[in-house]
Write a protein that holds these residues in place. Structure first.
Motif, PDB file in Angstrom:
ATOM      1  N   SER A  81      -8.829  -5.207  16.731  1.00 53.13           N
ATOM      2  CA  SER A  81      -7.474  -5.175  16.358  1.00 53.13           C
ATOM      3  C   SER A  81      -7.298  -6.200  15.232  1.00 53.13           C
ATOM      4  O   SER A  81      -6.304  -6.855  14.977  1.00 53.13           O
ATOM      5  CB  SER A  81      -6.761  -6.012  17.651  1.00 53.13           C
ATOM      6  OG  SER A  81      -6.843  -5.298  18.716  1.00 53.13           O
ATOM      7  N   ARG A  82      -8.368  -6.334  14.297  1.00 50.97           N
ATOM      8  CA  ARG A  82      -8.358  -7.347  13.105  1.00 50.97           C
ATOM      9  C   ARG A  82      -8.537  -6.301  11.774  1.00 50.97           C
ATOM     10  O   ARG A  82      -9.202  -5.205  11.835  1.00 50.97           O
ATOM     11  CB  ARG A  82      -9.274  -8.098  13.224  1.00 50.97           C
ATOM     12  CG  ARG A  82      -9.190  -9.233  14.176  1.00 50.97           C
ATOM     13  CD  ARG A  82     -10.194 -10.388  14.202  1.00 50.97           C
ATOM     14  NE  ARG A  82     -11.645  -9.482  14.197  1.00 50.97           N
ATOM     15  CZ  ARG A  82     -12.595 -10.341  13.643  1.00 50.97           C
ATOM     16  NH1 ARG A  82     -12.763 -11.587  13.416  1.00 50.97           N
ATOM     17  NH2 ARG A  82     -13.823  -9.772  13.833  1.00 50.97           N
ATOM     18  N   TYR A  83      -7.669  -6.641  10.725  1.00 53.06           N
ATOM     19  CA  TYR A  83      -7.761  -5.970   9.635  1.00 53.06           C
ATOM     20  C   TYR A  83      -7.857  -7.096   8.433  1.00 53.06           C
ATOM     21  O   TYR A  83      -7.075  -8.224   8.692  1.00 53.06           O
ATOM     22  CB  TYR A  83      -6.711  -4.995   9.293  1.00 53.06           C
ATOM     23  CG  TYR A  83      -6.445  -4.036  10.468  1.00 53.06           C
ATOM     24  CD1 TYR A  83      -6.972  -2.485  10.092  1.00 53.06           C
ATOM     25  CD2 TYR A  83      -5.883  -4.074  11.561  1.00 53.06           C
ATOM     26  CE1 TYR A  83      -6.731  -1.651  10.984  1.00 53.06           C
ATOM     27  CE2 TYR A  83      -5.914  -3.168  12.517  1.00 53.06           C
ATOM     28  CZ  TYR A  83      -6.345  -1.773  12.116  1.00 53.06           C
ATOM     29  OH  TYR A  83      -6.048  -0.602  13.038  1.00 53.06           O
ATOM     30  N   ILE A  84      -8.327  -6.818   7.163  1.00 59.34           N
ATOM     31  CA  ILE A  84      -8.115  -7.399   6.064  1.00 59.34           C
ATOM     32  C   ILE A  84      -7.323  -6.652   5.175  1.00 59.34           C
ATOM     33  O   ILE A  84      -7.888  -5.677   4.700  1.00 59.34           O
ATOM     34  CB  ILE A  84      -9.445  -8.061   5.530  1.00 59.34           C
ATOM     35  CG1 ILE A  84     -10.128  -8.860   6.657  1.00 59.34           C
ATOM     36  CG2 ILE A  84      -9.168  -8.857   4.363  1.00 59.34           C
ATOM     37  CD1 ILE A  84     -11.494  -9.391   6.185  1.00 59.34           C
ATOM     38  N   LEU A  85      -6.263  -7.308   4.539  1.00 61.39           N
ATOM     39  CA  LEU A  85      -5.577  -6.579   3.506  1.00 61.39           C
ATOM     40  C   LEU A  85      -5.341  -7.336   2.386  1.00 61.39           C
ATOM     41  O   LEU A  85      -5.463  -8.611   2.459  1.00 61.39           O
ATOM     42  CB  LEU A  85      -4.256  -6.156   4.239  1.00 61.39           C
ATOM     43  CG  LEU A  85      -3.935  -5.466   5.224  1.00 61.39           C
ATOM     44  CD1 LEU A  85      -2.413  -5.288   5.965  1.00 61.39           C
ATOM     45  CD2 LEU A  85      -4.684  -4.261   5.552  1.00 61.39           C
ATOM     46  N   THR A  86      -5.053  -6.907   1.122  1.00 60.30           N
ATOM     47  CA  THR A  86      -4.815  -7.388  -0.259  1.00 60.30           C
ATOM     48  C   THR A  86      -3.596  -6.809  -0.615  1.00 60.30           C
ATOM     49  O   THR A  86      -3.138  -5.657  -0.418  1.00 60.30           O
ATOM     50  CB  THR A  86      -5.838  -7.268  -1.171  1.00 60.30           C
ATOM     51  OG1 THR A  86      -5.959  -6.015  -1.847  1.00 60.30           O
ATOM     52  CG2 THR A  86      -7.180  -7.879  -0.788  1.00 60.30           C
ATOM     53  N   THR A  87      -2.893  -7.705  -1.303  1.00 63.54           N
ATOM     54  CA  THR A  87      -1.649  -7.395  -1.834  1.00 63.54           C
ATOM     55  C   THR A  87      -1.026  -8.287  -2.874  1.00 63.54           C
ATOM     56  O   THR A  87      -1.724  -9.267  -3.019  1.00 63.54           O
ATOM     57  CB  THR A  87      -0.491  -7.325  -0.688  1.00 63.54           C
ATOM     58  OG1 THR A  87       0.807  -6.827  -1.287  1.00 63.54           O
ATOM     59  CG2 THR A  87      -0.036  -8.590  -0.380  1.00 63.54           C
ATOM     60  N   GLY A  88      -0.426  -7.771  -4.017  1.00 60.22           N
ATOM     61  CA  GLY A  88       0.023  -8.503  -5.081  1.00 60.22           C
ATOM     62  C   GLY A  88       0.820  -9.405  -4.501  1.00 60.22           C
ATOM     63  O   GLY A  88       1.776  -9.571  -3.578  1.00 60.22           O
ATOM     64  N   GLU A  89       1.256 -10.601  -5.273  1.00 55.52           N
ATOM     65  CA  GLU A  89       2.015 -11.608  -4.926  1.00 55.52           C
ATOM     66  C   GLU A  89       3.293 -11.405  -4.710  1.00 55.52           C
ATOM     67  O   GLU A  89       4.069 -11.823  -4.058  1.00 55.52           O
ATOM     68  CB  GLU A  89       1.779 -12.728  -6.096  1.00 55.52           C
ATOM     69  CG  GLU A  89       2.466 -14.157  -5.677  1.00 55.52           C
ATOM     70  CD  GLU A  89       2.376 -15.317  -6.638  1.00 55.52           C
ATOM     71  OE1 GLU A  89       1.627 -15.075  -7.597  1.00 55.52           O
ATOM     72  OE2 GLU A  89       2.885 -16.549  -6.469  1.00 55.52           O
ATOM     73  N   GLU A  90       3.950 -10.476  -5.626  1.00 56.84           N
ATOM     74  CA  GLU A  90       5.354  -9.870  -5.351  1.00 56.84           C
ATOM     75  C   GLU A  90       5.525  -9.403  -4.286  1.00 56.84           C
ATOM     76  O   GLU A  90       6.561  -9.065  -3.802  1.00 56.84           O
ATOM     77  CB  GLU A  90       5.633  -9.153  -6.672  1.00 56.84           C
ATOM     78  CG  GLU A  90       4.744  -7.492  -6.861  1.00 56.84           C
ATOM     79  CD  GLU A  90       3.246  -7.774  -7.560  1.00 56.84           C
ATOM     80  OE1 GLU A  90       2.815  -8.633  -7.496  1.00 56.84           O
ATOM     81  OE2 GLU A  90       2.846  -6.626  -8.033  1.00 56.84           O
ATOM     82  N   TYR A  91       4.569  -8.878  -3.260  1.00 54.23           N
ATOM     83  CA  TYR A  91       4.665  -8.027  -2.297  1.00 54.23           C
ATOM     84  C   TYR A  91       4.706  -8.950  -1.038  1.00 54.23           C
ATOM     85  O   TYR A  91       4.966  -8.385   0.127  1.00 54.23           O
ATOM     86  CB  TYR A  91       3.925  -6.878  -2.136  1.00 54.23           C
ATOM     87  CG  TYR A  91       4.106  -5.590  -3.294  1.00 54.23           C
ATOM     88  CD1 TYR A  91       5.372  -5.271  -3.527  1.00 54.23           C
ATOM     89  CD2 TYR A  91       2.995  -5.173  -4.031  1.00 54.23           C
ATOM     90  CE1 TYR A  91       5.632  -4.519  -4.432  1.00 54.23           C
ATOM     91  CE2 TYR A  91       3.169  -4.105  -4.846  1.00 54.23           C
ATOM     92  CZ  TYR A  91       4.554  -3.862  -5.288  1.00 54.23           C
ATOM     93  OH  TYR A  91       4.531  -3.013  -6.284  1.00 54.23           O
ATOM     94  N   LEU A  92       4.009 -10.115  -1.398  1.00 54.26           N
ATOM     95  CA  LEU A  92       3.544 -10.847  -0.149  1.00 54.26           C
ATOM     96  C   LEU A  92       4.523 -10.878   0.894  1.00 54.26           C
ATOM     97  O   LEU A  92       4.269 -10.716   2.278  1.00 54.26           O
ATOM     98  CB  LEU A  92       3.070 -12.294  -0.870  1.00 54.26           C
ATOM     99  CG  LEU A  92       2.151 -13.058   0.267  1.00 54.26           C
ATOM    100  CD1 LEU A  92       0.917 -12.371   0.505  1.00 54.26           C
ATOM    101  CD2 LEU A  92       1.775 -14.391  -0.427  1.00 54.26           C
ATOM    102  N   THR A  93       5.782 -11.563   0.805  1.00 55.74           N
ATOM    103  CA  THR A  93       6.733 -11.519   1.852  1.00 55.74           C
ATOM    104  C   THR A  93       7.134 -10.386   2.437  1.00 55.74           C
ATOM    105  O   THR A  93       7.197 -10.140   3.794  1.00 55.74           O
ATOM    106  CB  THR A  93       7.902 -12.616   1.010  1.00 55.74           C
ATOM    107  OG1 THR A  93       8.228 -11.944  -0.090  1.00 55.74           O
ATOM    108  CG2 THR A  93       7.919 -13.973   1.037  1.00 55.74           C
ATOM    109  N   ASP A  94       7.207  -9.431   1.644  1.00 57.06           N
ATOM    110  CA  ASP A  94       7.561  -8.089   2.244  1.00 57.06           C
ATOM    111  C   ASP A  94       6.697  -7.652   3.381  1.00 57.06           C
ATOM    112  O   ASP A  94       6.911  -7.277   4.340  1.00 57.06           O
ATOM    113  CB  ASP A  94       7.679  -7.068   1.208  1.00 57.06           C
ATOM    114  CG  ASP A  94       8.791  -7.148   0.023  1.00 57.06           C
ATOM    115  OD1 ASP A  94       9.497  -8.280   0.168  1.00 57.06           O
ATOM    116  OD2 ASP A  94       8.632  -6.450  -0.920  1.00 57.06           O
ATOM    117  N   VAL A  95       5.361  -7.685   2.765  1.00 57.32           N
ATOM    118  CA  VAL A  95       4.373  -7.164   3.746  1.00 57.32           C
ATOM    119  C   VAL A  95       4.065  -8.090   5.070  1.00 57.32           C
ATOM    120  O   VAL A  95       4.224  -7.499   6.029  1.00 57.32           O
ATOM    121  CB  VAL A  95       3.042  -7.261   2.994  1.00 57.32           C
ATOM    122  CG1 VAL A  95       1.832  -7.010   3.809  1.00 57.32           C
ATOM    123  CG2 VAL A  95       3.105  -6.392   1.776  1.00 57.32           C
TER     124      VAL A  95
END
Lengths: 742, 235, 88
Positions: A670-684
């Motif tokens: 049940s674990r995943y590693i994701l990356t996202t841009g700083e601008e999307y951080l709170t949304d994600v």
């Protein structure tokens, strides 16, 4: 040892009596051979059937479930996907090149005989340790066999896995999977439904290869000594390619009412299963079967397992059109009989009836209810004492990244044409699953086949659930919704109650997670007796699961590699002290034991759905299942392709009392590693919070050339350059390749 | 322009070439079974990749004796564009329409990966509209692709401007590391003396749509577009 | 010690299919008019130069080697050996 009418059969006394009772008389020699092969474990699933009944098989997208040569699911717009996994363990163990090649041949026929074009191949391989020359030989030639066969028939090999473990030293496992694509209306079943339809045997000629009960056969053969006969089949991918094209062209005519490939059990199996399923009978004239060798007797013709043969059931008015297609491809064929209403398989030779057995007696043999017993070793292994924490954890990281099980498998997949067909959007090494588009439409399928025998060995229930969970995670990270799965289960001797207990636990695990995620099993394959006759060593149970998922918009397809420095890294899920069967315990500490990771069914399913939701927003730049090798290796894998690194702080992503080594290398589910841009951080993060799924921002992607892990004021730092070298060069080095291009 | 893609028994990239020409580039392209091929009907012909006759004996050698090749030879002689991709290149070599030999890769295995190709000449219909020295990202997938010839003939290929593509690194430099199969002088594709017959090992039809490229490039498409422009009077 | 040439031919067992041989015969030889060819079997040929005291020893050395190194797979293949004295 039992006999029917002087023919040695591999059946128990009770089965022989049952056969006589069902037939109402003593079977003659031809019939004895037919019953023997159809009642064998391989054809009948007699030991596994009672357990397999547990699996959930239904769902709104299921067009064809288990029982046919392959399962079929709907992927909208009239398109369907057909898939299946099978083993070719025993043939590959004695002749890896042809064993593996004919394994591909067999699985491709299973897809083809449903009327679908094969579009992707998978392979899950298990060998002994790479230090062993024998294992290296098997590995090299199995890969070569798959490569030469798959490449030649123009079906890309796009995924799978390879692991090395001492338990496979004398019993390698070669699991091969295939996915096909078709229009729903073109799907053909392996059924002979209409009385009067014509049987056409097409493809290769029939020889004495692979005849079951060789003891009997060799007594009859006069001109050929046993030593002259190969124990394995020879692959013929060129003929197979022509068979693929001819079959698909034939199916398009609409005259083909039933179709089945000839595999194990040969003509006997094809004739009885098709008429059994159709509630009809068949009349077969052996004088019309094209033979490769002289003086073949009915027993041999009915049981021959010669490669590259397909049995077509054709409407009488369509025979000339169908045979015109076979002529175009210069394939040999002959009309060998017709469908009748007798409910029997009637076999004639020289105008004489040489066998007459009820179809269903052959196609639906009696099942066995074998006993199960929980092995005592399970508790002993679980109780292992944890090893002390190594002082230099960076060295552990290097060692694990350079372990043959975790290192890049590019040496394997560079030998496979993974692009032919112009469908492969995500290629091997780019993401956790392969993604293949449906030409001309804004959709694609994602697929991955997985197994974790080292977990299954310690805890078969969670190993089974975990194999399905892992395969679904791998599909979901690309942006695909898992739709259905097939399994391929390799175990030891089912007459051993402890082996069968593991088997049952595996099925229970698969069933429970499948029910939780509401994802049906649409087919499968069981391979028993994977154990060494000499040392009686049993392989670690290997449940392979191939899951297919649907991507409904090509724009959100996501790969696993870090894209650019500065991107934020998110850890989804929590890490527990679940070290049993981890690569860290097995490879670094040489410990076989401990508690294997447990699948928390509710959390696993909910996490998957949330990750999928996040990926489908298009705000995730990289997504990776965090599993084998733990957080450390999973993060490193994300940096390899683009030569990027990461700096992470791991406080708060696991149980509070975890040691640093446990946190880095535990293989919790049940674990995943994701990356996202700083601008999307709170949304994600919000998407996960809304669904109560644990998520934490752990760090950032860098181009500093070092992977840095921090936990409870301790730091571990590894050189990316050295990691890349180990990751890419380990397998080539074992295989004697000095210069390696990634 | 009417383009034929010949299907030999064992061809397996014919549908990919058809897809790119017909669906991506909207050309009048047709799959023709090798026994039914007649040159008069077509303006250009493509011999697709695959394993004609299972690559038995030597890749391309059996297909070279197919009746279709008589017509391909006619088209070549008439100056019509002929393109051999991968196995098609091997067939052109075995038919003696192109010079040299394609032997087993020096790594002895099949290799499937993306490579960088440098365009060495713009004089063929397939490179007429690609600037010389451009670098194209296109995948290879073959086991017998090591181009070999005598030193003297290689020199003639240079002198006659017959070398069309070379394997190079990301910076456009020919290096050993960028040579995936051990070809002499990193040669990936050549043409005949007249320039209308071109063979190359890499697969432009697999690199003609951004979605299939790990780099989101469409470099393979330039080769087919060049042919189209050439035909539409841009000679 | 002298040098000997040991030639090893490895073929599929006689009753095994040989798709390559069949294709070469059917699609190349027969189709180009060489229809008097009745059978083609393909295989591998190794010409091995080996130092040995005598021919028998050279042959046994090679036989041991091809078995040890799995240069042929006894499950699928047969081999035949021809011994020649090296001239160079």
């Amino acid at each position: 040892m039992t006999f029917i009418n002087g023919v040695k059969v591999n059946l128990t006394e009770e089965e022989v009596e049952k056969a006589k009772a069902l037939l109402g008389r003593e079977p003659n020699q031809v019939e004895a051979g037919m019953i023997d092969v159809m009642w064998s474990e391989h054809c009948s699933y007699k030991s596994s059937k009672p357990f397999l009944r547990q699996l959930p098989k239904e769902g709104p997208r299921v067009i064809v479930g288990p029982g046919m040569d392959a399962g079929v699911v709907d992927i909208n717009d009239g398109d369907v996907v057909v898939f299946k996994v099978e083993t070719h363990n025993h043939p590959s163990a004695i002749e890896p090149y042809n064993g593996a090649a004919t394994g591909i041949g067999g699985i491709v026929r299973d897809i083809l005989c449903m009327g679908a074009r094969p579009i992707a191949l998978f392979n899950n391989l298990r060998f002994g340790e790479l230090r062993s020359n024998h294992s290296k030989w098997l590995f090299e030639y199995v890969v070569k066999g798959i490569s030469d066969y798959g490449n030649c028939i123009g079906v890309p090999t796009v995924g799978g896995d390879v692991e090395f473990d001492d338990s496979y030293e004398n019993n390698c496992l070669v699991n091969v999977g295939c996915i096909g694509l078709a229009k729903r209306e073109d799907i053909v079943l392996s059924v002979a439904r209409n009385i009067g339809d014509i049987l056409i045997l097409m493809g290769g000629s029939t020889g004495r290869d692979g005849i079951h009960g060789v003891t009997f056969a060799s007594r009859v053969l006069t001109e050929a000594s046993e030593a002259d006969r190969p124990a394995v089949q020879i692959g013929d991918p060129f003929t197979k390619k022509l068979i693929i094209e001819a079959t698909l062209e034939a199916v398009k005519t609409g005259y083909v009412t039933g179709l089945k490939d000839l595999g194990g059990g040969g003509l006997t199996c094809a004739a009885s299963e098709m008429s059994g399923a159709g509630g009809t009978g068949v009349e077969i004239n052996l004088d019309n079967v094209i033979l490769r060798e002289e003086n073949m007797i009915p027993y041999e013709i009915m049981l021959s397992e010669s490669q590259e043969r397909m049995l077509f059931v054709v409407k009488p008015e369509g025979v000339s059109e169908i045979t015109r297609i076979f002529d175009k491809y210069e394939l040999s064929y002959s009309v060998i009989g017709r469908v009748d209403g007798s409910k029997m398989v009637n076999v004639y030779k020289n105008g004489r009836l040489v066998a007459q057995v009820p179809s269903r007696m052959l196609s639906d043999p009696p099942v066995l209810n074998r006993p199960v017993k929980r092995p005592s070793y399970i508790d002993q292994l679980a109780a292992v004492t944890p090893p002390p924490m190594p002082l230099n954890l960076a060295e552990v990281v290097y060692k694990l990244v350079g372990s043959p099980n975790l290192a890049s498998k590019a040496w394997v997949y560079r030998q496979y044409d993974h692009e032919v067909g112009d469908r492969t959007i995500i290629k091997p090494g780019q993401a956790d699953a392969a993604v293949l588009r449906v030409l001309g439409e804004n959709k694609a399928i994602a697929a991955k086949s997985d197994a974790t025998p080292s977990h299954s060995y310690l805890d078969p229930y969670n190993g089974g659930a975990g194999a399905l969970a892992e395969s679904c995670r791998n599909v979901a990270v690309t942006g695909a919704e898992p739709l259905a799965w097939v399994d391929c289960l390799s175990f030891g001797n089912p007459e051993n109650p402890e082996v069968l207990w593991s088997f049952n636990e595996t099925i229970k695990g698969l069933t429970d997670y499948a029910l939780k995620l509401k994802i049906p099993c649409i087919g499968g394959n069981v391979s028993f007796y994977n154990e060494d006759q000499v040392s009686a060593r049993v392989v670690k149970p290997c449940p392979v699961v191939l899951t297919v998922g649907l991507i409904e918009d090509l724009s959100y397809i996501t790969t696993m590699s870090f894209k650019k420095p500065g991107e934020r890294i998110l850890m989804v899920g929590l890490t527990h002290r679940e070290m049993g069967g981890s690569e860290y315990y097995t490879f670094y500490h040489n410990i076989q034991g401990g508690r294997a990771p447990v699948v928390n069914l509710d959390l696993e399913a909910a996490t998957l759905k949330t990750v999928l939701k996040a990926v489908r927003t298009g705000k995730i730049s990289a997504a990776h299942d965090c599993f084998r090798g733990g957080i450390a290796v999973s993060l490193i894998e994300m940096g390899m392709e683009n030569n990027l690194s990461a700096t992470v702080n791991l406080n708060g992503v696991g149980d509070p009392d975890l040691r640093f080594d446990e946190l880095l290398f535990s293989e919790s589910h049940s674990r995943y590693i994701l990356t996202t841009g700083e601008e999307y951080l709170t949304d994600v993060i919000e998407i996960f919070d809304e669904n109560n799924i644990p998520v934490k921002e752990i760090g950032v992607v860098t181009d500093k050339g070092r992977f840095e892990f921090e936990y409870k004021n301790r730091r571990v730092s590894c050189s990316t350059r050295r990691l890349r070298k180990l990751y890419y060069e380990t397998i080539p080095r074992y295989m004697g390749v000095n210069k390696w291009m990634k | 322009m009417k383009i034929a893609i010949i299907q030999f028994p064992g061809s397996n990239c014919e549908y990919d070439a058809l897809h790119v020409l017909r669906n991506v580039l909207k050309q009048d392209a047709h799959l023709i079974w090798h026994k039914e091929f007649k040159s008069d009907d077509f303006d250009a012909v493509i011999l697709p990749g695959g394993f004609s006759y299972g690559d038995h004996l030597r890749a391309g050698v059996i297909a070279a004796y197919s009746p279709a090749m008589r017509y391909v030879r006619e088209m070549a002689a008439e100056g019509k564009p002929v393109l051999g991709i991968c196995n098609g290149f091997q067939i052109l070599i075995e038919s003696k329409l192109l010079d040299g030999a394609l032997l087993q890769n020096n790594c002895l295995t099949f290799v499937c990966r993306w490579v960088n190709l440098r365009v060495e000449t713009s004089r063929t219909p397939f490179t007429r509209f690609i600037k010389k020295s451009s670098i194209l990202r296109i995948p290879i997938a073959h086991k017998e692709g090591r181009y070999v010839n005598t030193r003297r003939r290689i020199k003639e290929l240079y002198d006659n401007d017959q070398i069309v593509f070379k394997y190079v690194n990301e910076n456009g430099v020919e290096t050993d590391d960028s040579n995936p199969n051990g070809s002499m002088d990193n040669i990936a594709g050549i043409c005949n003396l007249e320039g209308n017959v071109v063979g190359l090992m890499p697969h432009p039809e697999r690199a003609s749509e951004a979605i299939l490229s790990p780099y989101k490039t469409e470099h393979g498409r330039l080769i087919f577009e060049s042919l189209i422009k050439y035909f539409n009077g841009g000679r | 010690m002298r040098e000997y040439i040991v030639e090893v031919v490895i073929e599929s067992k006689p009753y095994a299919k040989d798709p390559e041989g069949v294709t070469i015969m059917r699609d190349l030889m027969h189709k180009t008019g060489y229809d008097r060819v009745n059978s083609v079997r393909t295989g591998k040929f190794l010409r091995i130069k080996v130092s040995a005291e005598n021919g028998e020893e050279a042959k046994n050395y090679v036989i041991k080697m091809i078995n040890d190194l799995r240069i042929y797979n006894p499950v699928a293949h047969t081999y035949s050996i021809v011994l020649k004295e090296s001239t160079g």
